[in-house]
Enzyme design. Structure first.
Site, PDB file in Angstrom:
ATOM      1  N   CYS A   3      34.018 -31.778  55.645  1.00 30.18           N
ATOM      2  CA  CYS A   3      33.388 -31.887  54.734  1.00 30.18           C
ATOM      3  C   CYS A   3      33.865 -33.115  53.686  1.00 30.18           C
ATOM      4  O   CYS A   3      34.782 -33.836  53.975  1.00 30.18           O
ATOM      5  CB  CYS A   3      32.593 -30.765  53.981  1.00 30.18           C
ATOM      6  SG  CYS A   3      33.819 -29.709  53.256  1.00 30.18           S
ATOM      7  N   ASN A   6      36.363 -30.421  51.151  1.00 27.20           N
ATOM      8  CA  ASN A   6      37.143 -29.455  51.758  1.00 27.20           C
ATOM      9  C   ASN A   6      37.643 -28.338  50.759  1.00 27.20           C
ATOM     10  O   ASN A   6      38.352 -27.401  50.873  1.00 27.20           O
ATOM     11  CB  ASN A   6      38.495 -30.002  52.194  1.00 27.20           C
ATOM     12  CG  ASN A   6      39.318 -29.020  53.180  1.00 27.20           C
ATOM     13  OD1 ASN A   6      40.444 -29.128  53.370  1.00 27.20           O
ATOM     14  ND2 ASN A   6      38.521 -28.141  54.139  1.00 27.20           N
ATOM     15  N   CYS A   8      34.167 -26.239  49.995  1.00 28.76           N
ATOM     16  CA  CYS A   8      32.951 -25.478  50.091  1.00 28.76           C
ATOM     17  C   CYS A   8      32.522 -25.121  51.590  1.00 28.76           C
ATOM     18  O   CYS A   8      32.603 -24.239  51.760  1.00 28.76           O
ATOM     19  CB  CYS A   8      31.622 -25.941  49.459  1.00 28.76           C
ATOM     20  SG  CYS A   8      31.845 -26.290  47.570  1.00 28.76           S
ATOM     21  N   ARG A   9      31.863 -26.115  52.063  1.00 26.49           N
ATOM     22  CA  ARG A   9      31.646 -26.017  53.568  1.00 26.49           C
ATOM     23  C   ARG A   9      32.567 -25.911  54.600  1.00 26.49           C
ATOM     24  O   ARG A   9      32.640 -24.758  55.381  1.00 26.49           O
ATOM     25  CB  ARG A   9      30.486 -27.065  53.913  1.00 26.49           C
ATOM     26  CG  ARG A   9      29.439 -27.086  53.087  1.00 26.49           C
ATOM     27  CD  ARG A   9      28.516 -28.489  53.138  1.00 26.49           C
ATOM     28  NE  ARG A   9      29.250 -29.461  52.620  1.00 26.49           N
ATOM     29  CZ  ARG A   9      28.811 -30.582  52.619  1.00 26.49           C
ATOM     30  NH1 ARG A   9      27.756 -31.100  53.384  1.00 26.49           N
ATOM     31  NH2 ARG A   9      29.464 -31.829  52.138  1.00 26.49           N
ATOM     32  N   SER A  10      33.550 -26.723  54.649  1.00 25.50           N
ATOM     33  CA  SER A  10      34.342 -26.832  55.932  1.00 25.50           C
ATOM     34  C   SER A  10      35.456 -25.484  55.824  1.00 25.50           C
ATOM     35  O   SER A  10      35.576 -25.063  56.836  1.00 25.50           O
ATOM     36  CB  SER A  10      35.103 -28.125  56.165  1.00 25.50           C
ATOM     37  OG  SER A  10      35.830 -28.453  55.234  1.00 25.50           O
ATOM     38  N   ASP A 117      25.317 -29.789  50.825  1.00 23.52           N
ATOM     39  CA  ASP A 117      26.354 -29.736  50.077  1.00 23.52           C
ATOM     40  C   ASP A 117      26.142 -28.743  48.962  1.00 23.52           C
ATOM     41  O   ASP A 117      24.995 -28.786  48.140  1.00 23.52           O
ATOM     42  CB  ASP A 117      26.814 -30.923  49.702  1.00 23.52           C
ATOM     43  CG  ASP A 117      27.922 -30.794  48.763  1.00 23.52           C
ATOM     44  OD1 ASP A 117      28.690 -29.477  48.453  1.00 23.52           O
ATOM     45  OD2 ASP A 117      28.704 -31.793  48.688  1.00 23.52           O
TER      46      ASP A 117
END
Ligand code: 4NP
Length: 149
Positions: A3, A6, A8-10, A117
């Site tokens: 993401c 690196n 939040c999402r990934s 995001d």
């Protein structure tokens, strides 16, 4: 799992996929295309959302996505179309390019859907992201286990 930050999402995607695959056969990692959070632990909201679903991502640390990852890893899952462009710009050949896909292609093939995001949003954004990534990693883990398990 890639993401922007690196944090939040990934990290959630990494934690989910790692929990669904045997550790002796698969290496699951995550990275960001932006440098701001290198060495930092994931966002507190990602840690909390994962933990309440039984996944501890607190030991992860942010790293920058580099062209070397395109050699080292067999599959690169990116969270959104912007990450896709950034990673594809580092690809040196067709073999690299063929490794890269939007993670939500696993659920909505051909629709180019982003994992939104959640960084600037509310807690429920993290819950939504977790649910999307849980469903996508179910499909991905099944495919990987069929192919390499
Ligand atoms: P992520 O969210 O890409 O899901 O980790 C973000 C986290 C931080 C920033 C951007 C996105 N940032 O600009 O600091």
């Amino acid at each position: 799992m890639v993401c922007l930050g690196n944090i939040c999402r990934s990290p959630i995607a990494e934690g989910l996929l790692a929990a669904k695959l045997p550790k002796d056969t698969f290496v699951v990692d995550s990275a960001g295309t932006g440098p701001w959070h290198v060495g930092k632990h994931p966002d507190e909201r990602s840690i909390a959302t994962s933990l309440k679903n039984g996944i501890d991502i607190s030991a992860q640390r942010g790293q920058l996505f580099t062209p070397a990852h395109l050699d080292t890893f067999d599959y690169i899952y990116v969270m959104d179309n912007s990450n896709y462009s950034d990673v594809m710009a580092m690809a040196k050949n067709e073999a690299h390019k063929s490794k890269v896909s939007l993670i939500l292609e696993a659920l909505f093939p051909g629709e180019h859907v982003d994992v939104p995001d959640p960084y600037y949003g509310l807690q429920n954004g993290f819950d939504m992201v977790f649910e999307m990534l849980d469903e996508a990693t179910d499909v991905i883990a099944k495919k990987l286990l069929e192919t390499h398990g």
